[in-house]
Design a protein around this motif. Structure first.
Motif, mmCIF file in Angstrom:
data_model
loop_
_atom_site.group_PDB
_atom_site.id
_atom_site.type_symbol
_atom_site.label_atom_id
_atom_site.label_comp_id
_atom_site.label_asym_id
_atom_site.label_seq_id
_atom_site.Cartn_x
_atom_site.Cartn_y
_atom_site.Cartn_z
ATOM 1 N N TYR A 153 0.839 -1.200 0.000
ATOM 2 C CA TYR A 153 0.000 0.000 0.000
ATOM 3 C C TYR A 153 0.879 1.257 0.000
ATOM 4 O O TYR A 153 1.773 1.400 0.828
ATOM 5 C CB TYR A 153 -0.908 0.010 1.233
ATOM 6 C CG TYR A 153 -2.017 1.024 1.154
ATOM 7 C CD1 TYR A 153 -3.151 0.784 0.406
ATOM 8 C CD2 TYR A 153 -1.920 2.241 1.830
ATOM 9 C CE1 TYR A 153 -4.179 1.714 0.323
ATOM 10 C CE2 TYR A 153 -2.936 3.178 1.753
ATOM 11 C CZ TYR A 153 -4.063 2.916 0.997
ATOM 12 O OH TYR A 153 -5.074 3.838 0.908
ATOM 13 N N GLY A 154 0.634 2.135 -0.965
ATOM 14 C CA GLY A 154 1.422 3.366 -1.108
ATOM 15 C C GLY A 154 2.382 3.331 -2.274
ATOM 16 O O GLY A 154 3.064 4.324 -2.540
ATOM 17 N N LEU A 156 1.943 3.439 -5.475
ATOM 18 C CA LEU A 156 1.638 4.357 -6.577
ATOM 19 C C LEU A 156 1.924 5.795 -6.185
ATOM 20 O O LEU A 156 2.629 6.520 -6.891
ATOM 21 C CB LEU A 156 0.175 4.220 -6.995
ATOM 22 C CG LEU A 156 -0.269 5.156 -8.124
ATOM 23 C CD1 LEU A 156 0.374 4.736 -9.444
ATOM 24 C CD2 LEU A 156 -1.790 5.160 -8.256
ATOM 25 N N SER A 157 1.401 6.211 -5.043
ATOM 26 C CA SER A 157 1.550 7.607 -4.606
ATOM 27 C C SER A 157 2.899 7.878 -3.952
ATOM 28 O O SER A 157 3.237 9.030 -3.682
ATOM 29 C CB SER A 157 0.423 7.978 -3.638
ATOM 30 O OG SER A 157 0.406 7.097 -2.524
ATOM 31 N N PHE A 234 -4.108 9.498 -4.809
ATOM 32 C CA PHE A 234 -4.377 9.053 -3.435
ATOM 33 C C PHE A 234 -5.587 9.805 -2.909
ATOM 34 O O PHE A 234 -5.664 11.011 -3.054
ATOM 35 C CB PHE A 234 -3.167 9.311 -2.520
ATOM 36 C CG PHE A 234 -3.424 8.888 -1.105
ATOM 37 C CD1 PHE A 234 -3.225 7.562 -0.729
ATOM 38 C CD2 PHE A 234 -3.920 9.782 -0.162
ATOM 39 C CE1 PHE A 234 -3.502 7.158 0.570
ATOM 40 C CE2 PHE A 234 -4.188 9.380 1.135
ATOM 41 C CZ PHE A 234 -3.986 8.069 1.503
ATOM 42 N N GLU A 238 -4.806 4.464 -5.269
ATOM 43 C CA GLU A 238 -4.073 3.605 -4.335
ATOM 44 C C GLU A 238 -5.001 2.511 -3.807
ATOM 45 O O GLU A 238 -4.607 1.331 -3.694
ATOM 46 C CB GLU A 238 -3.546 4.453 -3.171
ATOM 47 C CG GLU A 238 -2.401 3.825 -2.427
ATOM 48 C CD GLU A 238 -1.096 3.819 -3.228
ATOM 49 O OE1 GLU A 238 -0.695 2.716 -3.660
ATOM 50 O OE2 GLU A 238 -0.483 4.886 -3.400
#
Length: 492
Positions: A153-154, A156-157, A234, A238
């Motif tokens: 998790y995270g 992409l951003s 986000f 995400e």
């Protein structure tokens, strides 16, 4: 030519191509139909359109899905305030969105997916997550995604979510601060809210599950491209990745395409700043849809665009120049001999146009290449050294350019008239510029009749009446152009 495009996920410019060598499977986040679309929204939709058009021009088949979010927190709130059912409320704004999309020359995708028509797919996706222990149900009947179960998790951003607190929940669909909390997949209904009876219980979908379910329903897992505005990175995108990849165990999308924010006069667009504009606001101020399109795509998608009325005026002039040039080339009357030096300039301009768009969709350089050709060909035409073969080649390149930029066809008057008719229906004529109302006080048929009367008056040497008609039309912003082919007119 290979198309190179920045991938938000990898942080690198990579070749964009269909994984299966057939059609590029492309999902683009569409509108949330709770109000009229603003120019920031349409900047994103326009750059997706530019990408789509260029892919097709380069011979890449596209299978493009765009969603319409027709149920979410904002829609439920606004519909309740308006005292109408959600379906009635969203129908108005969905219709307006597609009208605006057409006005701006945005091509329709292969599939339009409405959230309310895909509830069963969303339910199945939540059920698959629940079976893996990744989705859990709360006492009030809502279902949440346990993000502690998705270690990536995270990604992409590029946000750091160390120390995720398992079980901390966030109920709203959109949030500005970095909230590493379990997000709602399915929401238990509040009193009076729209709801569906499902195996998950009564309720409605959360915003994020909608796109995951619809994207995979139409395109499967491993999309070639997922597109949207940078504001969606986000939490929306995400969360899409987390729930989709947790369910399938496969990469959700290989390539992510994000369009930067739009500023207005150097500031973030907001109603409190007084710099918030929908397409219809600008049309009622007297600006042309074609100029708005050109302005919104003139700056490459990975750069912020500072929208000003001065720059919109420049785009208006640029389109007039392009259209005048296009008509000049179509009119003909050039020399029989080919101008070899000019042929080279035209070929170089076409190559530069293609290379610019293939290089991370650089619309600024692509447009500059075409204007260089226009300058050189116009100069040759003025000097009587433009060959008919050169003119034909210039026309071909202009049509290739227009296959992506889509500004040569003049639909501006009909689009503006439609905006005025909408304003009249909505009781918003007070927002229309007075000169615009004057300009459109005559119909096309009435103008044609006056032009015909003027032509007849000139034939009978009644020059006073002919001049009076010209003046009457000029006062209403109707410009006449006498030529050997007859009289042409246009609205100012």
């Amino acid at each position: 030519m290979a198309i190179e495009l920045f991938n938000t996920l990898s942080g690198k410019i990579e070749t964009l191509a269909p994984a299966d060598g057939k059609a590029l499977r492309m999902y683009a986040c569409g509108p949330t139909v709770y109000d009229y679309g603003h120019i920031g929204n349409f900047r994103t939709f326009l750059h997706v359109d530019v990408l789509r058009r260029f892919l097709l021009q380069q011979g890449v088949a596209v299978n493009h899905v765009m969603n319409v979010t027709d149920v979410d927190d904002k829609i439920i709130r606004n519909a309740a305030e308006a005292g109408v059912p959600i379906g009635e409320y969203t129908a108005k704004y969905e219709k307006a969105f597609f009208e605006d999309m057409t006005a701006l020359g945005i091509e329709a995708p292969e599939h339009v997916a409405r959230a309310t028509e895909h509830i069963s797919e969303m339910v199945k996706l939540v059920e698959s997550l629940a079976a893996k222990g990744i989705a859990y149900k709360t006492e009030e009947g809502s279902w949440y995604f346990r993000i502690a179960k998705f270690p990536e998790y995270g990604k992409l951003s590029k946000k750091d979510f160390e120390g995720i607190e398992d079980g901390a929940r966030v109920d709203v669909d959109e949030y500005e601060k970095d909230a590493a909390r379990d997000f709602a997949l399915w929401k238990a209904p509040k009193p009076g809210e729209m709801r569906w009876e499902t195996p998950l219980g009564e309720g409605r979908p959360g915003w994020h599950i909608e796109c995951s379910a619809m994207a995979t329903a139409y395109l499967g897992n491993g999309l070639d491209l997922h597109a949207g505005g940078e504001d969606l990175m986000f939490p929306h995108h995400e969360n899409e990745i987390a729930q989709s990849e947790s369910a399938s165990g496969k990469t959700f999308a290989r390539h992510w395409f994000h369009v930067r924010f739009l500023l207005v006069d150097g500031k973030k667009m907001s109603k409190s700043e007084g710099n918030f504009y929908t397409l219809r606001d600008l049309l009622l101020k007297g600006y042309k849809a074609s100029a708005i399109r050109l302005q919104l795509i003139s700056v490459p998608y990975r750069h912020q665009l500072n929208f000003t009325f001065e720059s919109l005026g420049e785009s208006t002039n640029a389109i007039e120049r392009l259209r005048t040039f296009y008509q000049r080339m179509r009119k003909g009357g050039f020399t029989a001999d080919e101008n070899a030096a000019l042929a080279e300039v035209i070929a170089q301009s076409e190559a530069a146009y293609t290379a610019a768009l293939a290089n991370d969709l650089n619309t600024a350089e692509a447009k500059a290449a075409i204007f260089e050709m226009v300058r050189a060909v116009n100069a040759a035409a003025d000097a009587k050294t433009l060959g008919a073969v050169n003119a034909a080649e210039a026309l071909r390149v202009m049509e290739k350019f227009d296959g992506v930029f889509a500004v040569l066809e003049d639909r501006d008057a009909e689009i503006t008239r439609a905006a005025l008719e909408w304003a009249e229906r909505e009781g918003r004529m007070g927002e229309a510029a007075p000169e615009l109302q004057t300009n459109f006080s005559l119909s096309d048929a009435e103008i044609d009749a006056l032009v015909a009367e003027r032509t007849q008056a000139k034939k009978t040497r009644n020059f006073a009446r002919a001049d009076a008609i010209r003046n009457e039309l000029a006062e209403k912003g109707i410009l006449l152009e006498d030529s050997k082919d007859g009289v042409r007119w246009k609205r100012k």
